[in-house]
Write an enzyme that holds these catalytic residues in place. Structure first.
Site, PDB file in Angstrom:
ATOM      1  N   GLY A  46      23.246  13.739  38.557  1.00 44.70           N
ATOM      2  CA  GLY A  46      23.141  14.597  37.708  1.00 44.70           C
ATOM      3  C   GLY A  46      23.814  15.727  37.641  1.00 44.70           C
ATOM      4  O   GLY A  46      24.052  16.515  36.500  1.00 44.70           O
ATOM      5  N   GLU A 101      24.687  21.106  42.642  1.00 47.13           N
ATOM      6  CA  GLU A 101      23.574  20.132  42.419  1.00 47.13           C
ATOM      7  C   GLU A 101      23.024  20.331  40.992  1.00 47.13           C
ATOM      8  O   GLU A 101      23.054  21.744  40.598  1.00 47.13           O
ATOM      9  CB  GLU A 101      22.447  20.256  43.472  1.00 47.13           C
ATOM     10  N   ASP A 102      22.085  19.661  40.253  1.00 47.69           N
ATOM     11  CA  ASP A 102      21.428  19.725  39.279  1.00 47.69           C
ATOM     12  C   ASP A 102      20.334  20.744  39.407  1.00 47.69           C
ATOM     13  O   ASP A 102      20.104  21.641  38.629  1.00 47.69           O
ATOM     14  CB  ASP A 102      21.411  18.564  38.415  1.00 47.69           C
ATOM     15  N   ASP A 105      14.252  21.244  43.652  1.00 45.80           N
ATOM     16  CA  ASP A 105      12.905  21.188  43.424  1.00 45.80           C
ATOM     17  C   ASP A 105      12.154  21.638  44.811  1.00 45.80           C
ATOM     18  O   ASP A 105      11.930  22.539  45.110  1.00 45.80           O
ATOM     19  CB  ASP A 105      12.701  19.763  43.126  1.00 45.80           C
ATOM     20  N   LYS A 133      13.369  25.259  40.675  1.00 46.68           N
ATOM     21  CA  LYS A 133      11.838  25.360  40.652  1.00 46.68           C
ATOM     22  C   LYS A 133      11.341  25.936  41.723  1.00 46.68           C
ATOM     23  O   LYS A 133      10.903  25.400  42.597  1.00 46.68           O
ATOM     24  CB  LYS A 133      11.140  23.836  40.405  1.00 46.68           C
ATOM     25  N   PHE A 154       8.748  18.614  34.159  1.00 46.27           N
ATOM     26  CA  PHE A 154       9.832  17.834  34.473  1.00 46.27           C
ATOM     27  C   PHE A 154      10.867  17.955  33.296  1.00 46.27           C
ATOM     28  O   PHE A 154      10.303  18.051  32.075  1.00 46.27           O
ATOM     29  CB  PHE A 154       9.368  16.322  34.283  1.00 46.27           C
ATOM     30  N   VAL A 155      12.127  18.267  33.726  1.00 43.47           N
ATOM     31  CA  VAL A 155      13.257  18.733  32.802  1.00 43.47           C
ATOM     32  C   VAL A 155      14.272  17.727  32.764  1.00 43.47           C
ATOM     33  O   VAL A 155      14.586  16.970  33.358  1.00 43.47           O
ATOM     34  CB  VAL A 155      13.571  20.235  32.968  1.00 43.47           C
ATOM     35  N   ASP A 161      18.232  13.607  34.227  1.00 44.52           N
ATOM     36  CA  ASP A 161      17.698  12.310  33.471  1.00 44.52           C
ATOM     37  C   ASP A 161      16.121  11.934  33.477  1.00 44.52           C
ATOM     38  O   ASP A 161      15.675  12.622  34.552  1.00 44.52           O
ATOM     39  CB  ASP A 161      18.465  11.040  34.047  1.00 44.52           C
ATOM     40  N   ARG A 167      20.577  12.354  29.814  1.00 46.77           N
ATOM     41  CA  ARG A 167      21.680  12.981  30.558  1.00 46.77           C
ATOM     42  C   ARG A 167      22.597  13.803  29.335  1.00 46.77           C
ATOM     43  O   ARG A 167      23.287  14.914  29.559  1.00 46.77           O
ATOM     44  CB  ARG A 167      22.470  12.212  31.547  1.00 46.77           C
TER      45      ARG A 167
HETATM   46  P1  IMP Z   1      14.094  18.098  46.189  1.00 52.88           P
HETATM   47  O1  IMP Z   1      14.474  17.488  47.555  1.00 52.88           O
HETATM   48  O2  IMP Z   1      12.721  17.945  45.904  1.00 52.88           O
HETATM   49  O3  IMP Z   1      14.613  19.538  45.913  1.00 52.88           O
HETATM   50  O4  IMP Z   1      14.898  17.004  45.161  1.00 52.88           O
HETATM   51  C1  IMP Z   1      15.578  17.496  44.113  1.00 52.88           C
HETATM   52  C2  IMP Z   1      16.015  16.284  43.125  1.00 52.88           C
HETATM   53  O5  IMP Z   1      14.917  15.803  42.616  1.00 52.88           O
HETATM   54  C3  IMP Z   1      17.137  16.400  42.114  1.00 52.88           C
HETATM   55  O6  IMP Z   1      18.371  16.326  42.732  1.00 52.88           O
HETATM   56  C4  IMP Z   1      16.772  15.849  41.088  1.00 52.88           C
HETATM   57  O7  IMP Z   1      17.398  14.275  41.147  1.00 52.88           O
HETATM   58  C5  IMP Z   1      15.087  15.478  41.093  1.00 52.88           C
HETATM   59  N1  IMP Z   1      14.512  16.143  40.092  1.00 52.88           N
HETATM   60  C6  IMP Z   1      13.715  17.371  40.632  1.00 52.88           C
HETATM   61  N2  IMP Z   1      13.209  17.839  39.559  1.00 52.88           N
HETATM   62  C7  IMP Z   1      13.710  17.196  38.306  1.00 52.88           C
HETATM   63  C8  IMP Z   1      13.438  17.199  36.918  1.00 52.88           C
HETATM   64  O8  IMP Z   1      12.476  18.089  36.410  1.00 52.88           O
HETATM   65  N3  IMP Z   1      14.162  16.475  36.232  1.00 52.88           N
HETATM   66  C9  IMP Z   1      15.336  15.517  36.800  1.00 52.88           C
HETATM   67  N4  IMP Z   1      15.379  15.415  37.946  1.00 52.88           N
HETATM   68  C10 IMP Z   1      14.509  16.094  39.006  1.00 52.88           C
HETATM   69 MG    MG Z   2      19.539  14.563  42.040  1.00 56.75          MG
END
Ligand code: IMP
Ligand code: MG
Length: 183
Positions: A46, A101-102, A105, A133, A154-155, A161, A167
């Site tokens: 991402g 990082e993209d 979450d 988020k 979800f974005v 993606d 993407r």
């Molecule tokens: P975390 O460990 O919960 O912070 O996970 C983050 C990862 O979840 C990111 O690198 C994304 O790959 C994926 N992710 C979380 N939210 C979204 C979203 O809204 N759209 C797309 N990918 C997401």
């Molecule tokens: Mg990711």
């Protein structure tokens, strides 16, 4: 990108705002790393879009490397235990590392990754993320360079993606609910 627009419910952050923000972050990175040669580490897949734009706004000699990680977990919730699918090519000992990082979450993936990279003794380690988020955060994580906070939806777009697609949308968008059903 008009061919994908029928799937889009709402443009959350238009391309022009993203470009402006990435330019600002590039200026900050340039100031903060003055005199150094930082290593920008993109988390596949991402982050590759932001990394490409960010790097061209960093007016310093810098290098780039990538990691691909997958978080163990079920469905959409990550467990925080991360498997490294592709490791860095570079030795980061003594390097100034900026992880790009993209989206953050829960924060579990990056907080695990951060700990495992710190064990390699970089000179410094900071995090840059396009999106966050905050409502979803489960661990404390300092994101030094953040583009935008987004609501718990979800974005997709600008690298993010859904099932591998979208993407290449230049804007950050929310998809129509029926798109997920059709998946
Ligand atoms: P975390 O460990 O919960 O912070 O996970 C983050 C990862 O979840 C990111 O690198 C994304 O790959 C994926 N992710 C979380 N939210 C979204 C979203 O809204 N759209 C797309 N990918 C997401
Ligand atoms: Mg990711």
């Amino acid at each position: 990108m008009t061919s994908m627009m029928p799937d889009v419910q709402e443009v959350l952050i238009p391309s022009s705002e993203i470009q402006e923000k990435v330019r600002e972050i590039g200026v900050r990175v340039t100031e903060d790393y003055r005199g150094e040669k930082p290593l920008l580490v993109g988390i596949l897949r991402g982050a590759f879009v932001m990394l490409g734009d960010l790097m061209r706004n960093v007016d310093l000699p810098c290098e780039v490397d990538f990691m691909d990680i997958s978080s163990y977990g079920t469905g959409t919730s990550s467990s925080g235990v991360v498997r490294i699918l592709k490791d860095l090519e570079e030795d980061i000992t003594g390097r100034h590392v900026l992880v790009v990082e993209d989206i953050v979450d829960s924060g579990l993936t990056l907080s695990y990754l951060r700990r495992s990279l710190l064990a390699r003794n970089p000179a410094s380690l900071e995090i840059c993320a396009l999106l966050s988020k905050p409502e979803r955060r489960r661990v404390d994580l300092e994101v030094k360079y953040l583009g935008f906070e987004v609501p718990d939806e979800f974005v997709v777009g600008y690298g993010l993606d859904y099932a591998g697609a979208y993407r290449n949308l230049p804007d950050v968008c929310v998809l129509k609910p029926e798109v997920f059903g059709a998946g």
